[in-house]
Design an enzyme around this catalytic site. Sequence first.
Site, PDB file in Angstrom:
ATOM      1  N   GLY A 127     -41.647  17.172  44.224  1.00 39.90           N
ATOM      2  CA  GLY A 127     -42.460  16.965  45.424  1.00 39.90           C
ATOM      3  C   GLY A 127     -43.917  17.296  45.161  1.00 39.90           C
ATOM      4  O   GLY A 127     -44.416  18.345  45.598  1.00 39.90           O
ATOM      5  N   SER A 129     -46.697  14.358  44.861  1.00 39.33           N
ATOM      6  CA  SER A 129     -47.605  13.381  45.481  1.00 39.33           C
ATOM      7  C   SER A 129     -47.525  13.403  46.997  1.00 39.33           C
ATOM      8  O   SER A 129     -46.463  13.659  47.580  1.00 39.33           O
ATOM      9  CB  SER A 129     -47.260  11.972  45.000  1.00 39.33           C
ATOM     10  OG  SER A 129     -47.264  11.918  43.604  1.00 39.33           O
ATOM     11  N   GLU A 245     -44.289  16.170  31.098  1.00 37.50           N
ATOM     12  CA  GLU A 245     -43.807  14.907  31.660  1.00 37.50           C
ATOM     13  C   GLU A 245     -44.182  13.737  30.752  1.00 37.50           C
ATOM     14  O   GLU A 245     -43.441  12.779  30.613  1.00 37.50           O
ATOM     15  CB  GLU A 245     -44.422  14.712  33.059  1.00 37.50           C
ATOM     16  CG  GLU A 245     -43.862  13.521  33.820  1.00 37.50           C
ATOM     17  CD  GLU A 245     -44.464  13.377  35.233  1.00 37.50           C
ATOM     18  OE1 GLU A 245     -45.272  14.222  35.644  1.00 37.50           O
ATOM     19  OE2 GLU A 245     -44.103  12.402  35.904  1.00 37.50           O
ATOM     20  N   ASN A 386     -52.012   4.519  34.201  1.00 33.31           N
ATOM     21  CA  ASN A 386     -52.577   4.144  32.906  1.00 33.31           C
ATOM     22  C   ASN A 386     -54.110   4.141  32.928  1.00 33.31           C
ATOM     23  O   ASN A 386     -54.742   4.376  31.903  1.00 33.31           O
ATOM     24  CB  ASN A 386     -52.011   2.787  32.458  1.00 33.31           C
ATOM     25  CG  ASN A 386     -50.595   2.954  31.910  1.00 33.31           C
ATOM     26  OD1 ASN A 386     -49.967   4.009  32.089  1.00 33.31           O
ATOM     27  ND2 ASN A 386     -50.077   1.943  31.245  1.00 33.31           N
TER      28      ASN A 386
END
Length: 400
Positions: A127, A129, A245, A386
């Site tokens: 949790g 964003s 991540e 990206n």
Amino acid sequence: MDLRFSADELAFRDEISGFIADNLPDDIRQRMRLGYSPEKADTIRWQRILNARGWAAYSWPREHGGPGWTPVQRMMFLEENQLAPAPDMQVFNITMIGPVLIQFGTDDQKRRFLPRAADLDDWWCQGFSEPGAGSDLAALKTAAKREGDEYIVNGQKIWTSTAHMADWCFVLVRTNPQAAKRQEGISFLLIDMKTPGITVRPIISIDGTHHLNEVFFDDVRVPVAMRVGEENKGWDVAKFLLGNERSGIARLGKSKERVRFAKEAAGDMRAGGRPLSEDGEFRRRIAQLETDIKALEITQLRVLSAQKAGEGKQDPLTAVLKVKGTELLQATSELVMDVGGPLSMPEWAQELAALSNEPELGPVWATEATRSYLMLRAASIYGGTNEIMKNIVSKAVLGL
Ligand SMILES: Cc1cc2nc3c(=O)[nH]c(=O)nc-3n(C[C@H](O)[C@H](O)[C@H](O)COP(=O)(O)OP(=O)(O)OC[C@H]3O[C@@H](n4cnc5c(N)ncnc54)[C@H](O)[C@@H]3O)c2cc1C
């Protein structure tokens, strides 16, 4: 930089691929080969088989239930698992909350959560964003006010993958709205998804599946003992987690497996009266993808080689792996969809199935290829977009 594998590393790879070949349940392998995303039950079943062998928590040290592997061994394990093809380990459990608790957790938190995370007795979600806080994560507003030995949490998260099936969620909250810098007023909480006041609402994605959610917190009471790290120091925990991540996010094994599948499937499809596999343009496309995969593999080995030599823990080149790896995942999913041609149009296939009692036209892998193609558009967004990764490359790698 030494790009050759040692004899021990090559033997290790054989051991991994042999174990996976002998132990991956055939029904899971068949579904994965046809391009289906693994069901929750598939991920749990496979992760438990690997955990019984001591491998599921592949990046954790031995004392916490992992195998204590080197970066090269981890890379080999992930690649062999993806090539099988087998479900990935549950990423929130293994790559995110596990290492966070090992680094920042109390002894109680480690004892309580680590074995259950490795064996998937608890399914975790992330949790972070919020509407208005994605790339600019420090703008998050979900508030946690302290009352005695509890926090009262109010706010909203979004894009929370698998929240609807999760037992626990690790959440970034604002504990000091007055802090001089936004990053200084954030804390990291572990929240039981069964706590009263939590509402999970589905977001159906473009591929037609329910993977994403909005999560609302209304006066949710969380024990202070469920905070990881110090109050208002959650940003340090989040940065550590986000660094992890990105490692392994290139998923080169997955791209290789999809190219291999496309080559096989192309033998059964026709182009201009001949098997597609003999078509010059198709072969050129395969050659280009295989060259790009090889180039990224060498970059990945350079990053690992630098890690082995202890030249720096958070190498900014991992941003290149994320950008190029996700571009390849997108390109290889597009390749499989194109091999299916018109049979890859799910709406069309569904309509035909509804109108006729004949067996479905075309192979099931073709419609699944479109689903996967659509879902993987998100690969260049999650785990840091990206565009943000390219900002990192331009500053930290190219020095611009
Ligand atoms: C499939 C999927 C699963 C996800 N799962 C989770 C999850 O489980 N838990 C969770 O917490 N979050 C999750 N997310 C959220 C994800 O982390 C965010 O979507 C991501 O960080 C981008 O934030 P945003 O969507 O708010 O877009 P924004 O940050 O609003 O970005 C919008 C666009 O602007 C660009 N942009 C923004 N800032 C800059 C800049 N400084 N320079 C150049 N370009 C910029 C971005 O690259 C993007 O193209 C998931 C997202 C997706 C798509």
